[in-house]
Structure formats: C-alpha cells, structure tokens
Scaffold this motif. Structure first.
Motif, PDB file in Angstrom:
ATOM      1  N   ILE A 170       0.853  -1.192   0.000  1.00  0.00           N
ATOM      2  CA  ILE A 170       0.000   0.000   0.000  1.00  0.00           C
ATOM      3  C   ILE A 170       0.888   1.240   0.000  1.00  0.00           C
ATOM      4  O   ILE A 170       1.743   1.401   0.875  1.00  0.00           O
ATOM      5  CB  ILE A 170      -0.935   0.015   1.228  1.00  0.00           C
ATOM      6  N   VAL A 171       0.677   2.065  -1.003  1.00  0.00           N
ATOM      7  CA  VAL A 171       1.383   3.342  -1.081  1.00  0.00           C
ATOM      8  C   VAL A 171       0.317   4.431  -1.079  1.00  0.00           C
ATOM      9  O   VAL A 171      -0.391   4.623  -2.065  1.00  0.00           O
ATOM     10  CB  VAL A 171       2.256   3.444  -2.357  1.00  0.00           C
ATOM     11  N   ASP A 172       0.201   5.099   0.042  1.00  0.00           N
ATOM     12  CA  ASP A 172      -0.794   6.163   0.184  1.00  0.00           C
ATOM     13  C   ASP A 172      -0.073   7.382   0.759  1.00  0.00           C
ATOM     14  O   ASP A 172       0.366   7.357   1.913  1.00  0.00           O
ATOM     15  CB  ASP A 172      -1.929   5.704   1.106  1.00  0.00           C
ATOM     16  N   HIS A 173       0.036   8.416  -0.050  1.00  0.00           N
ATOM     17  CA  HIS A 173       0.807   9.586   0.365  1.00  0.00           C
ATOM     18  C   HIS A 173       0.168  10.333   1.534  1.00  0.00           C
ATOM     19  O   HIS A 173       0.871  10.924   2.347  1.00  0.00           O
ATOM     20  CB  HIS A 173       1.045  10.514  -0.826  1.00  0.00           C
ATOM     21  N   THR A 174      -1.136  10.279   1.635  1.00  0.00           N
ATOM     22  CA  THR A 174      -1.810  10.933   2.763  1.00  0.00           C
ATOM     23  C   THR A 174      -1.456  10.219   4.061  1.00  0.00           C
ATOM     24  O   THR A 174      -1.106  10.862   5.052  1.00  0.00           O
ATOM     25  CB  THR A 174      -3.339  10.950   2.548  1.00  0.00           C
ATOM     26  N   VAL A 175      -1.543   8.902   4.045  1.00  0.00           N
ATOM     27  CA  VAL A 175      -1.197   8.118   5.235  1.00  0.00           C
ATOM     28  C   VAL A 175       0.276   8.326   5.568  1.00  0.00           C
ATOM     29  O   VAL A 175       0.637   8.524   6.734  1.00  0.00           O
ATOM     30  CB  VAL A 175      -1.513   6.621   5.031  1.00  0.00           C
ATOM     31  N   LYS A 176       1.113   8.300   4.555  1.00  0.00           N
ATOM     32  CA  LYS A 176       2.545   8.503   4.772  1.00  0.00           C
ATOM     33  C   LYS A 176       2.812   9.865   5.423  1.00  0.00           C
ATOM     34  O   LYS A 176       3.616   9.973   6.350  1.00  0.00           O
ATOM     35  CB  LYS A 176       3.288   8.402   3.433  1.00  0.00           C
ATOM     36  N   SER A 177       2.123  10.884   4.969  1.00  0.00           N
ATOM     37  CA  SER A 177       2.286  12.232   5.530  1.00  0.00           C
ATOM     38  C   SER A 177       1.808  12.287   6.980  1.00  0.00           C
ATOM     39  O   SER A 177       2.452  12.925   7.829  1.00  0.00           O
ATOM     40  CB  SER A 177       1.506  13.230   4.671  1.00  0.00           C
ATOM     41  N   ILE A 178       0.709  11.611   7.261  1.00  0.00           N
ATOM     42  CA  ILE A 178       0.180  11.580   8.634  1.00  0.00           C
ATOM     43  C   ILE A 178       1.181  10.918   9.578  1.00  0.00           C
ATOM     44  O   ILE A 178       1.489  11.438  10.652  1.00  0.00           O
ATOM     45  CB  ILE A 178      -1.184  10.848   8.659  1.00  0.00           C
ATOM     46  N   ILE A 179       1.696   9.778   9.170  1.00  0.00           N
ATOM     47  CA  ILE A 179       2.666   9.040   9.998  1.00  0.00           C
ATOM     48  C   ILE A 179       3.959   9.842  10.137  1.00  0.00           C
ATOM     49  O   ILE A 179       4.554   9.912  11.218  1.00  0.00           O
ATOM     50  CB  ILE A 179       2.941   7.636   9.411  1.00  0.00           C
ATOM     51  N   HIS A 180       4.388  10.457   9.053  1.00  0.00           N
ATOM     52  CA  HIS A 180       5.620  11.264   9.078  1.00  0.00           C
ATOM     53  C   HIS A 180       5.500  12.406  10.086  1.00  0.00           C
ATOM     54  O   HIS A 180       6.444  12.696  10.826  1.00  0.00           O
ATOM     55  CB  HIS A 180       5.910  11.801   7.668  1.00  0.00           C
ATOM     56  N   ASN A 181       4.345  13.051  10.132  1.00  0.00           N
ATOM     57  CA  ASN A 181       4.130  14.157  11.068  1.00  0.00           C
ATOM     58  C   ASN A 181       4.205  13.664  12.520  1.00  0.00           C
ATOM     59  O   ASN A 181       4.831  14.310  13.369  1.00  0.00           O
ATOM     60  CB  ASN A 181       2.786  14.829  10.795  1.00  0.00           C
ATOM     61  N   VAL A 182       3.599  12.523  12.786  1.00  0.00           N
ATOM     62  CA  VAL A 182       3.664  11.962  14.145  1.00  0.00           C
ATOM     63  C   VAL A 182       5.107  11.592  14.482  1.00  0.00           C
ATOM     64  O   VAL A 182       5.581  11.835  15.589  1.00  0.00           O
ATOM     65  CB  VAL A 182       2.732  10.743  14.293  1.00  0.00           C
ATOM     66  N   ARG A 183       5.802  11.026  13.508  1.00  0.00           N
ATOM     67  CA  ARG A 183       7.205  10.645  13.745  1.00  0.00           C
ATOM     68  C   ARG A 183       8.051  11.871  14.084  1.00  0.00           C
ATOM     69  O   ARG A 183       8.923  11.818  14.949  1.00  0.00           O
ATOM     70  CB  ARG A 183       7.783   9.911  12.546  1.00  0.00           C
TER      71      ARG A 183
END
Length: 195
Positions: A170-183
């Motif tokens: 799964i490649v979802d840029h929105t999810v990736k951005s959400i996780i990146h912000n939390v990280r």
C-alpha cells in the motif's frame, strides 16, 4: 597647541561631529539591539529542532510548530519542555489516529490496513501517556532513561504501521504524511529527553 597634538585634536573633533550629526541613527541602532520576539524564544527550540534526530526537511516545520505555542517556545527548563512536548505529541498522535479511522471508514481499498495503523497509533498514544504520567508524577525507581523508553516504543508503533502498509503493498501519500508528522513529534520528544 603643539603641532604633534593638532592631528589628534582634529580626529577627536571629527568623531564628536560624526556622533552628534548622526544622533537619530544612534537611537535607531539602540532599538535594533533590543531583543526581537524571535530572540526571546528559548534556545531549547533550536536545540531540539536543529538536532540530528530531526530530519533536515522537517527542521523548519519543527521550529514553526514549537514557536506556535508560547508555552513551548519560551520554556527554558528542559524538564518542563519534555512535559510540554510529550503533551503535544499525544495531541498530534490522537489527531492522526482519528484521521486514519475516518479514512478506514471511507476507503474501500484497504480499510483493514488503516484500522491496523490506527491501532498502532493508539498504542503510541498509550506510550506517550505513560511517559507523561511518569514525568508529572516522578517515581524514584524510574529515571529519564526508562521513561524515554516509552517514547522509543511509541516510535516503534509507527514503524509497525509503515511495515504493515509496505507488506500489503500500500502506497498512500496521505497516510505517509500523517505518519511522518507523528514521527517528527516523536523525534522532538526523543530529543528533549537528551537535554
């Protein structure tokens, strides 16, 4: 006046004329020396956001995030800053979890993966909550190193989410951005534990 003191006299006179003729500029220079709001910001903001733990592309966002909260931006005590940053990480992680839960309800492609990630974010919140509780209610048995383990485990939860998404292709840029912000927030807290 002797001929040897005459040049010195003219130099001193020239300096006096220069200073008096530029009076308003001297006052402007004094105003420029007064600390700007940015200069009144705690040096801890730069220590946290310019550290090796914060990715270079996130340093501006980190600084902006810390400056947006007057309590955080002006905090000079590293212990109090830890509490404020853990509290901020909890808030951001909860917001991210809610976003993923909403996405899971509206996404027909991979709702299970999003629900799983939301669960990992919930576990991260629990780890941050545990760290916050330990910081607010110190226990002589617990040192900063063991409290910071909660922060590390919260980061592990983000890894589990990303690994699960990758395993499911799964490649979802929105999810990736959400996780990146939390990280980024998890790393800010981690850096605060190094102060």
């Amino acid at each position: 006046m002797s001929s040897s003191t005459l040049p010195l006299f003219f130099k001193v006179l020239g300096l006096i004329l220069i200073i008096t003729s530029h009076g308003p500029h001297v006052a402007d220079a004094r105003k420029a020396i007064a600390p700007s709001p940015r200069q009144r910001v705690s040096a801890l903001v730069d220590v946290v956001c310019q550290s090796y733990k914060i990715q270079e592309e996130d340093r501006g966002k980190c600084t902006k995030e810390m400056l947006s909260d007057p309590k955080i931006s002006s905090e000079k005590d590293s212990g109090r800053l830890r509490i404020l940053l853990v509290d901020l990480a909890i808030k951001k992680t909860r917001e991210a979890r809610i976003s993923l839960e909403k996405m899971a309800k509206t996404n027909n492609k991979y709702p299970e993966a999003l629900e799983r990630c939301a669960g990992f974010l919930n576990d991260a919140v629990l780890q941050f909550d545990s760290a916050l509780d330990s910081l607010k209610n110190p226990n002589p048995e617990e040192d900063l190193m063991s409290i910071s383990m909660n922060v590390t485990i919260a980061g592990d939860q983000l890894d589990y989410c990303e690994t699960g998404l990758a395993n499911d292709h799964i490649v979802d840029h929105t999810v990736k951005s959400i996780i990146h912000n939390v990280r980024m927030h998890q790393r800010m807290v981690s850096m605060a534990f190094s102060l």
